[in-house]
Design a protein around this motif. Sequence first.
Motif, PDB file in Angstrom:
ATOM      1  N   THR A 141      98.341 129.606  11.639  1.00 37.77           N
ATOM      2  CA  THR A 141      99.165 128.698  10.842  1.00 37.77           C
ATOM      3  C   THR A 141      99.350 127.332  11.486  1.00 37.77           C
ATOM      4  OG1 THR A 141     101.088 128.612   9.367  1.00 37.77           O
ATOM      5  CG2 THR A 141     101.523 129.293  11.628  1.00 37.77           C
ATOM      6  N   THR A 142      99.763 126.363  10.629  1.00 37.98           N
ATOM      7  CA  THR A 142      99.896 124.968  11.048  1.00 37.98           C
ATOM      8  C   THR A 142     100.870 124.835  12.211  1.00 37.98           C
ATOM      9  OG1 THR A 142      99.621 124.448   8.701  1.00 37.98           O
ATOM     10  CG2 THR A 142     100.313 122.644  10.130  1.00 37.98           C
ATOM     11  N   ASP A 174      94.864 129.444   1.341  1.00 41.45           N
ATOM     12  CA  ASP A 174      96.109 130.100   1.766  1.00 41.45           C
ATOM     13  C   ASP A 174      97.276 129.115   1.681  1.00 41.45           C
ATOM     14  OD1 ASP A 174      98.185 130.615   3.759  1.00 41.45           O
ATOM     15  OD2 ASP A 174      96.944 132.178   4.606  1.00 41.45           O
ATOM     16  N   ASN A 175      97.157 127.960   2.360  1.00 40.18           N
ATOM     17  CA  ASN A 175      98.297 127.035   2.416  1.00 40.18           C
ATOM     18  C   ASN A 175      98.603 126.461   1.031  1.00 40.18           C
ATOM     19  OD1 ASN A 175      97.274 127.477   5.009  1.00 40.18           O
ATOM     20  ND2 ASN A 175      98.136 125.587   5.801  1.00 40.18           N
ATOM     21  N   GLY A 203     109.797 118.818  -0.001  1.00 40.40           N
ATOM     22  CA  GLY A 203     109.812 118.103   1.282  1.00 40.40           C
ATOM     23  C   GLY A 203     108.500 118.321   2.008  1.00 40.40           C
ATOM     24  N   GLY A 204     107.669 117.268   2.113  1.00 35.72           N
ATOM     25  CA  GLY A 204     106.375 117.362   2.797  1.00 35.72           C
ATOM     26  C   GLY A 204     105.257 117.568   1.794  1.00 35.72           C
ATOM     27  N   THR A 226     109.083 114.115  -1.001  1.00 35.54           N
ATOM     28  CA  THR A 226     109.528 113.269   0.111  1.00 35.54           C
ATOM     29  C   THR A 226     108.509 113.405   1.234  1.00 35.54           C
ATOM     30  OG1 THR A 226     110.827 114.885   1.371  1.00 35.54           O
ATOM     31  CG2 THR A 226     111.918 113.849  -0.509  1.00 35.54           C
ATOM     32  N   GLU A 227     108.245 112.325   1.935  1.00 34.46           N
ATOM     33  CA  GLU A 227     107.236 112.321   3.011  1.00 34.46           C
ATOM     34  C   GLU A 227     107.637 111.371   4.122  1.00 34.46           C
ATOM     35  OE1 GLU A 227     104.658 113.052   4.726  1.00 34.46           O
ATOM     36  OE2 GLU A 227     103.814 114.727   3.620  1.00 34.46           O
ATOM     37  N   VAL A 228     107.006 111.497   5.273  1.00 31.91           N
ATOM     38  CA  VAL A 228     107.152 110.513   6.351  1.00 31.91           C
ATOM     39  C   VAL A 228     105.813 109.840   6.639  1.00 31.91           C
ATOM     40  CG1 VAL A 228     109.133 111.620   7.493  1.00 31.91           C
ATOM     41  CG2 VAL A 228     106.809 112.322   8.120  1.00 31.91           C
ATOM     42  N   ASP A 229     104.725 110.401   6.094  1.00 32.83           N
ATOM     43  CA  ASP A 229     103.395 109.827   6.305  1.00 32.83           C
ATOM     44  C   ASP A 229     103.054 108.992   5.067  1.00 32.83           C
ATOM     45  OD1 ASP A 229     100.609 109.378   6.228  1.00 32.83           O
ATOM     46  OD2 ASP A 229     100.229 111.136   7.489  1.00 32.83           O
ATOM     47  N   LYS A 232     100.164 110.337   2.873  1.00 35.27           N
ATOM     48  CA  LYS A 232     100.484 111.534   2.090  1.00 35.27           C
ATOM     49  C   LYS A 232     101.380 111.158   0.907  1.00 35.27           C
ATOM     50  CE  LYS A 232      98.236 114.561   4.403  1.00 35.27           C
ATOM     51  NZ  LYS A 232      98.749 115.543   5.311  1.00 35.27           N
ATOM     52  N   THR A 260     107.363 121.348   5.888  1.00 34.32           N
ATOM     53  CA  THR A 260     106.884 120.211   6.691  1.00 34.32           C
ATOM     54  C   THR A 260     106.396 120.627   8.072  1.00 34.32           C
ATOM     55  OG1 THR A 260     109.019 119.803   7.736  1.00 34.32           O
ATOM     56  CG2 THR A 260     108.649 118.742   5.601  1.00 34.32           C
ATOM     57  N   GLY A 261     106.852 121.781   8.575  1.00 36.98           N
ATOM     58  CA  GLY A 261     106.598 122.110   9.983  1.00 36.98           C
ATOM     59  C   GLY A 261     107.492 121.275  10.893  1.00 36.98           C
ATOM     60  N   VAL A 265     114.934 118.528   7.732  1.00 31.21           N
ATOM     61  CA  VAL A 265     114.421 117.753   6.582  1.00 31.21           C
ATOM     62  C   VAL A 265     115.563 117.568   5.565  1.00 31.21           C
ATOM     63  CG1 VAL A 265     112.643 117.690   4.799  1.00 31.21           C
ATOM     64  CG2 VAL A 265     112.140 118.710   7.025  1.00 31.21           C
ATOM     65  N   ALA A 283     109.746 126.853   2.968  1.00 31.84           N
ATOM     66  CA  ALA A 283     108.478 127.593   3.072  1.00 31.84           C
ATOM     67  C   ALA A 283     107.766 127.265   4.381  1.00 31.84           C
ATOM     68  CB  ALA A 283     107.581 127.262   1.884  1.00 31.84           C
ATOM     69  N   GLU A 289     114.041 123.777   9.046  1.00 30.12           N
ATOM     70  CA  GLU A 289     113.773 122.645   8.140  1.00 30.12           C
ATOM     71  C   GLU A 289     115.028 122.258   7.349  1.00 30.12           C
ATOM     72  OE1 GLU A 289     110.039 122.190   6.392  1.00 30.12           O
ATOM     73  OE2 GLU A 289     108.987 123.248   7.969  1.00 30.12           O
TER      74      GLU A 289
HETATM   75  P1  NAI Z   1     100.665 119.862   6.989  1.00 28.84           P
HETATM   76  O1  NAI Z   1     100.652 119.285   8.359  1.00 28.84           O
HETATM   77  O2  NAI Z   1      99.443 119.815   6.149  1.00 28.84           O
HETATM   78  O3  NAI Z   1     101.849 119.168   6.139  1.00 28.84           O
HETATM   79  C1  NAI Z   1     103.130 118.901   6.599  1.00 28.84           C
HETATM   80  C2  NAI Z   1     103.575 117.589   5.936  1.00 28.84           C
HETATM   81  O4  NAI Z   1     104.969 117.398   6.159  1.00 28.84           O
HETATM   82  C3  NAI Z   1     102.842 116.357   6.494  1.00 28.84           C
HETATM   83  O5  NAI Z   1     102.264 115.623   5.427  1.00 28.84           O
HETATM   84  C4  NAI Z   1     103.961 115.576   7.187  1.00 28.84           C
HETATM   85  O6  NAI Z   1     103.764 114.168   7.120  1.00 28.84           O
HETATM   86  C5  NAI Z   1     105.185 116.008   6.386  1.00 28.84           C
HETATM   87  N1  NAI Z   1     106.452 115.822   7.093  1.00 28.84           N
HETATM   88  C6  NAI Z   1     106.723 115.979   8.412  1.00 28.84           C
HETATM   89  N2  NAI Z   1     108.017 115.711   8.658  1.00 28.84           N
HETATM   90  C7  NAI Z   1     108.591 115.399   7.447  1.00 28.84           C
HETATM   91  C8  NAI Z   1     109.906 115.027   7.043  1.00 28.84           C
HETATM   92  N3  NAI Z   1     110.896 114.924   7.915  1.00 28.84           N
HETATM   93  N4  NAI Z   1     110.107 114.772   5.725  1.00 28.84           N
HETATM   94  C9  NAI Z   1     109.104 114.860   4.816  1.00 28.84           C
HETATM   95  N5  NAI Z   1     107.838 115.191   5.156  1.00 28.84           N
HETATM   96  C10 NAI Z   1     107.585 115.466   6.457  1.00 28.84           C
HETATM   97  O7  NAI Z   1     101.177 121.362   7.154  1.00 28.84           O
HETATM   98  P2  NAI Z   1     101.048 122.573   6.102  1.00 28.84           P
HETATM   99  O8  NAI Z   1      99.776 123.297   6.321  1.00 28.84           O
HETATM  100  O9  NAI Z   1     101.415 122.089   4.751  1.00 28.84           O
HETATM  101  O10 NAI Z   1     102.208 123.541   6.696  1.00 28.84           O
HETATM  102  C11 NAI Z   1     103.583 123.175   6.610  1.00 28.84           C
HETATM  103  C12 NAI Z   1     104.459 124.291   7.183  1.00 28.84           C
HETATM  104  O11 NAI Z   1     104.277 125.471   6.412  1.00 28.84           O
HETATM  105  C13 NAI Z   1     104.099 124.694   8.623  1.00 28.84           C
HETATM  106  O12 NAI Z   1     105.289 125.067   9.293  1.00 28.84           O
HETATM  107  C14 NAI Z   1     103.201 125.894   8.427  1.00 28.84           C
HETATM  108  O13 NAI Z   1     103.140 126.719   9.572  1.00 28.84           O
HETATM  109  C15 NAI Z   1     103.886 126.560   7.263  1.00 28.84           C
HETATM  110  N6  NAI Z   1     103.084 127.484   6.475  1.00 28.84           N
HETATM  111  C16 NAI Z   1     103.812 128.390   5.756  1.00 28.84           C
HETATM  112  C17 NAI Z   1     103.173 129.324   4.999  1.00 28.84           C
HETATM  113  C18 NAI Z   1     103.981 130.310   4.237  1.00 28.84           C
HETATM  114  O14 NAI Z   1     103.504 131.396   3.954  1.00 28.84           O
HETATM  115  N7  NAI Z   1     105.190 129.976   3.848  1.00 28.84           N
HETATM  116  C19 NAI Z   1     101.693 129.397   4.919  1.00 28.84           C
HETATM  117  C20 NAI Z   1     101.015 128.333   5.645  1.00 28.84           C
HETATM  118  C21 NAI Z   1     101.717 127.422   6.401  1.00 28.84           C
END
Ligand code: NAI
Length: 415
Positions: A141-142, A174-175, A203-204, A226-229, A232, A260-261, A265, A283, A289
Amino acid sequence: MSDETDPLAWTRDYTPILRSLAEEYGDDEPLSDYTVALASHLEQKTGVLVETLNEAGADVLVTGSEPHSTKAEVVDALRDQPGIETFVEAGMSEEAWEAGQHDLLEREPDFILDDGCELIAKVHADHPEIARHVVGGGEQTTAGITRLEAMEADDVLEFPVYGVNDTPMKHFFDNVHGTGESSLSNVMITTNTMLSGKTVVVGGYGYCGRGIARKARGMGAQTIVTEVDPRKALEAHMDGHRIETMEAAASEADYVITSTGNRDVVREEHLDELQDGVILANAGHFDVEIGIADLEDAAERVTEPRDGVTRYHLDDGRRINLLAEGRLVNLTGPHSNGHPAEVMDTTFAMMFEAARDMLAGGSGEELAPGLYAIPDRLDREVAYRKLDTLDVAVDDLTERQREYYEDWEHSDSAF
Ligand code: NAI
């Protein structure tokens, strides 16, 4: 066991890639000299991955990547199988779950298949002698990739790790689709509410956020991202979503879903803006978050109006609903089933291939410690297996097309 008594039977029907790997490697057992540790949300799909690794010969040590996502019936189904050992129980305390991970690591696995970098971080921090003998790892995962990048920057990694999350066959499906569908369905089941016509703030806008936003809009919701990048944010704008700051979006939200990881948020300054009855869900991998401490500080009392819903009553009368205690809504709520099995089939096939390639394909011996992309040949192979299961054919490059790609001068006049 019949399909009525075997808790993995239904899921096996929807994981044909894993079944094809078990069939292909079940006779030769290429992993028979190895012990593979696996940390993942321990539910049915994970159970089928454990079986597949075991059928390919591996001894498998299993733990959860999160204390609240373990299914008792899956632990029961795996526990007594030869070559499989479980170090997790449903309903475990956080402390017992952590202790189980240390017990697992003390069994000195050759390979670590990880989720959130739980075992890889722990083996380096607390069992450095054992880390030095690990052949390799894979991370699904991310959030785990972010931790591995930090470990690589600090030059502490003792073995090579495949970043399974970053391979196309994982994150494009998956994501985006898995998290999108399973998060929204869990929000709806937990609350018995309807997305149609509501305002969903996401968020993200990474892979997960893109899936959540796209599918929420497909169900008739108005979507705000909402985003910070800035890139995106522009992508979300071009995809037709509204972009706002969380402060502006909060006042319009019927739902806020974060992925967002990152942490905080939704935090103190946003609470003043939220409407009465808003539903908050996360999520992202860690439960940081949504600022739970901020909600607790602001609330004059807290109730639980439904299973999986914590309601914070603010002193001005507004009620803020938080799902699954801010943990992964699709995996830890009372009705959670995680991702659909078909999509975990591709993710877990990539995890299986990461282990097989490094242990039995010899890649682990060639690679210095560090974080690596999964070789493209493995990603393509799983894609072809998936197409086979769907009975879908694609074209092959012709010889002339291949030559055309390789000839940068385009020198052949026939081109
Ligand atoms: P990603 O890196 O593709 O996207 C995260 C986005 O959040 C980025 O565009 C970033 O700019 C944005 N971001 C960061 N801080 C922010 C803030 N304060 N406000 C708004 N946007 C913000 O990552 P991905 O793959 O989308 O994963 C996100 C999270 O979800 C990770 O924690 C990952 O481990 C988790 N994940 C959860 C799954 C589930 O089953 N629920 C499955 C896969 C991933």
